[in-house]
Design a protein around this motif. Structure first.
Motif, short mmCIF file in Angstrom:
data_model
loop_
_atom_site.label_atom_id
_atom_site.label_comp_id
_atom_site.label_asym_id
_atom_site.label_seq_id
_atom_site.Cartn_x
_atom_site.Cartn_y
_atom_site.Cartn_z
N ASN A 117 0.81 -1.22 0.00
CA ASN A 117 0.00 0.00 0.00
C ASN A 117 0.85 1.28 0.00
N ARG A 118 1.83 1.33 -0.89
CA ARG A 118 2.69 2.52 -0.96
C ARG A 118 2.18 3.46 -2.06
N PRO A 119 1.89 4.70 -1.74
CA PRO A 119 1.43 5.64 -2.78
C PRO A 119 2.55 5.92 -3.78
N ALA A 124 4.72 12.72 -10.77
CA ALA A 124 4.85 11.92 -11.98
C ALA A 124 4.66 12.77 -13.23
N LEU A 125 5.40 12.41 -14.29
CA LEU A 125 5.33 13.15 -15.55
C LEU A 125 4.28 12.58 -16.50
N LEU A 126 3.56 11.57 -16.07
CA LEU A 126 2.47 11.02 -16.85
C LEU A 126 1.42 10.50 -15.88
N GLN A 127 0.22 10.32 -16.39
CA GLN A 127 -0.87 9.88 -15.52
C GLN A 127 -0.62 8.44 -15.07
N GLY A 130 -3.13 3.42 -9.49
CA GLY A 130 -2.76 2.31 -8.62
C GLY A 130 -1.66 2.66 -7.65
N LEU A 131 -1.16 1.63 -6.98
CA LEU A 131 -0.15 1.78 -5.95
C LEU A 131 1.25 1.57 -6.54
N HIS A 182 7.44 5.77 -10.47
CA HIS A 182 7.79 4.91 -9.35
C HIS A 182 9.06 5.43 -8.69
N TYR A 183 9.25 5.01 -7.46
CA TYR A 183 10.53 5.21 -6.79
C TYR A 183 11.51 4.13 -7.27
#
Length: 226
Positions: A117-119, A124-127, A130-131, A182-183
């Protein structure tokens, strides 16, 4: 029992080593993110890709294209097409492997996302929907292109394509960090999770196939003896 003993090969031993290593990396990254709450690796990686984007603003367009090749709108039809082509070529075991690997990988990735459950990153450079942990692009990319690399090496003798395909999957993972979808830890965990799942899936299919062949051979021998 003889069929099961036949699985104790160098290939299986190497697969077990890879599975343990991949699982260990995934577990370590999960601890870094959710136990120690460390953002050091993520911040370092974000700073590097931001530097690339500042130096070469034109990279963003090609990066968006590359990242598409591990998105569901691409992987879903590509996987189904691959399954149909393999069945038409009478590679029944391989078609099942690709189908189980991709379908199971998609389900497993979603379950892991829901569990952790990590946001996603907020910049973000695009839409993105989800998680975030683990990255689906990284996990499913390794699964799909890893399957493809094995099929090319095993049945077509094109082992030289294995490394480029895996590097391609790695590049797709880098695009997720570049786009702040993402990270970096999400992507690395996706690579590790995809590798572990692919090894587990292949081992399971191989075991099932050995057992199935053993059953058919035993039935044929019984019929001949009668």
């Amino acid at each position: 029992m003889l069929a099961l003993a036949g699985l104790l090969t160098i290939e299986v031993a190497l697969a077990m080593v890879l599975f343990v290593a991949a699982f260990g990396v995934f577990f370590y990254l999960a601890r870094v993110v959710f136990v120690h709450h460390s953002m050091a690796l993520d911040s370092w990686a974000a700073g590097i890709v931001d530097g690339w984007r500042a130096a070469e603003p034109g990279l963003t367009g090609p990066v968006r294209l590359v990242t598409f090749f591990a998105a569901l709108p691409f992987l879903l039809p590509a996987s189904l097409s691959g399954v149909l082509l393999l069945r038409r070529a009478r590679h029944r075991r391989e078609s099942w492997e690709l189908l189980v690997a991709m379908a199971g990988g998609m389900i497993l990735n979603q379950l892991l996302k829901l569990y952790f459950n990590r946001p996603r990153p907020s910049n973000a450079l695009l839409q993105t929907l989800g998680l975030s942990f683990p990255s689906g692009h990284a996990m499913l990319g390794v699964t799909f292109y890893g399957c493809l690399a094995w099929l090319l090496a095993r049945h077509l003798g094109h082992a030289r394509w294995a490394l480029p395909l895996l590097l391609w999957a790695g590049l797709i993972g880098v695009t997720r960090v570049y786009l702040h979808a993402h990270y970096a830890t999400d992507v690395l965990a996706g690579f590790a999770g995809g590798a572990a799942w692919l090894v587990l899936c292949r081992a399971g299919i191989k075991l099932f196939w050995k057992e199935e062949q053993a059953v058919f051979e035993s039935a044929d021998n019984d019929m001949e003896s009668n």
